[in-house]
Enzyme design. Sequence first.
Site, PDB file in Angstrom:
ATOM      1  N   LYS A 110       0.810  -1.404   0.042  1.00 32.87           N
ATOM      2  CA  LYS A 110      -0.042  -0.087  -0.036  1.00 32.87           C
ATOM      3  C   LYS A 110       0.840   1.334   0.048  1.00 32.87           C
ATOM      4  O   LYS A 110       0.449   2.144  -0.337  1.00 32.87           O
ATOM      5  CB  LYS A 110      -0.972   0.176   1.188  1.00 32.87           C
ATOM      6  CG  LYS A 110      -2.169  -1.199   0.975  1.00 32.87           C
ATOM      7  CD  LYS A 110      -3.296  -0.920   1.683  1.00 32.87           C
ATOM      8  CE  LYS A 110      -4.265  -1.824   1.178  1.00 32.87           C
ATOM      9  NZ  LYS A 110      -5.624  -1.651   2.059  1.00 32.87           N
ATOM     10  N   LYS A 191      -7.017 -11.158  -6.645  1.00 28.44           N
ATOM     11  CA  LYS A 191      -8.132 -11.615  -5.752  1.00 28.44           C
ATOM     12  C   LYS A 191      -9.451 -10.225  -5.949  1.00 28.44           C
ATOM     13  O   LYS A 191      -8.937  -9.124  -6.291  1.00 28.44           O
ATOM     14  CB  LYS A 191      -8.026 -11.580  -4.331  1.00 28.44           C
ATOM     15  CG  LYS A 191      -7.541 -10.242  -3.698  1.00 28.44           C
ATOM     16  CD  LYS A 191      -7.720 -10.362  -2.056  1.00 28.44           C
ATOM     17  CE  LYS A 191      -7.842  -8.987  -1.506  1.00 28.44           C
ATOM     18  NZ  LYS A 191      -8.334  -8.876  -0.198  1.00 28.44           N
ATOM     19  N   LYS A 194     -12.461  -4.620  -3.178  1.00 31.62           N
ATOM     20  CA  LYS A 194     -13.349  -3.548  -2.742  1.00 31.62           C
ATOM     21  C   LYS A 194     -12.832  -2.100  -3.733  1.00 31.62           C
ATOM     22  O   LYS A 194     -13.485  -1.317  -4.113  1.00 31.62           O
ATOM     23  CB  LYS A 194     -13.490  -2.863  -1.394  1.00 31.62           C
ATOM     24  CG  LYS A 194     -14.242  -3.942  -0.675  1.00 31.62           C
ATOM     25  CD  LYS A 194     -14.619  -3.236   0.642  1.00 31.62           C
ATOM     26  CE  LYS A 194     -13.387  -3.725   1.472  1.00 31.62           C
ATOM     27  NZ  LYS A 194     -13.723  -3.591   2.858  1.00 31.62           N
TER      28      LYS A 194
END
Length: 325
Positions: A110, A191, A194
């Site tokens: 991130k 994967k 969101k």
Amino acid sequence: MRVFSGVQPTGNIHLGNYLGALKQFVELQEEGDCIYCIVDMHAITLPQDAKQLRESILDVAALYMAVGIDPKRSIVFVQSEVSGHAELGWILACNSYTGELSRMTQFKQKSKERESAPTGLFVYPVLMAADILLYDTDVVPVGNDQKQHIELTRDIALRINNTYGETFVVPDGRFLKTGARVMALDDPTSKMSKSAENAHSRISLTDDPAKIKKSIMKATTDSEGSVRFDAAEKPGVSNLLSIYSAMSGKSIPELEKYYEGSGYGAFKKDLVDVVVEGLRPIQERFAEIRGSEQLIRDLKDGAERANAIAEPVLKRVKERFGLGL
Ligand code: ATP
Ligand code: LTN
């Protein structure tokens, strides 16, 4: 057995969150005392719009309940409503090392995407450890991606127990069986997420039938044309089969047999129906719960009950460390 887990209010809950985590949350209610948190303080480790965050908190809370988490039997609450999380987070931060936090893959990933990383993103796993340890948790149901954070939580708990005497219960992760990792519809090698830009890469629990249909009909498959499970050679079709199986309760061999000789078109059309029908009751309950006064009452009640468990644990920790009067 005490169970604790959390979901970040950072966007719409999708089929991956549901099949990977929320379904486990519901099942575990039969086996233990469950505490399910909406981790809003984790959400602000990256910038959030305040108005949107408030809405997302209530969305996640209502979805928890719509999928079958019973707020009377379990505790459902918002993290920032219980101040012990932040307090214990600080104490744990003083007992963790910058070296071990630098090795966390989620942080590396991130922070790589940004010019500079907020300190909160770096200490994110410490706050997660505080969430878990604050309730003398035995079991933490999470997806595989959280394995490293659970390991760190155990390390910190053991370290403090060794130095200050028995202070924390050392928790175990409860991970998904292989295959319970739902992949993105447009790219079955990553994967379902969101935060992915393409909304057709995922199916959110609140998607309407037209959106679900479009996402599934567009889903990546292959040119072979036969409906069979082979995760390595046919990741797209295999992912759709897994979703079909999880949503319908039918086994994958059963589905393979049923679709023998038929192409992807018929298979996908049926899958649309299975998903639409599977989500319908959840969406109906969600619509009822989301705007209700009862939702707010349940969350306030949840925070009170959570606090009643957290307070004596925090007191115990402070005593061990010699903090306060
Ligand atoms: P994103 O999907 O944006 O990466 P996230 O992983 O941060 O979101 P959280 O709300 O933090 O999502 O996670 C909620 C739970 O859902 C976690 O236990 C996580 O492991 C699980 N989870 C998330 N994505 C999937 C997936 N594709 N398949 C199975 N489980 C998943
Ligand atoms: N990091 C987790 C969310 C999370 C959590 C927790 C999960 C925050 N605190 C405590 C279990 C227990 C995630 O990204 N899924």
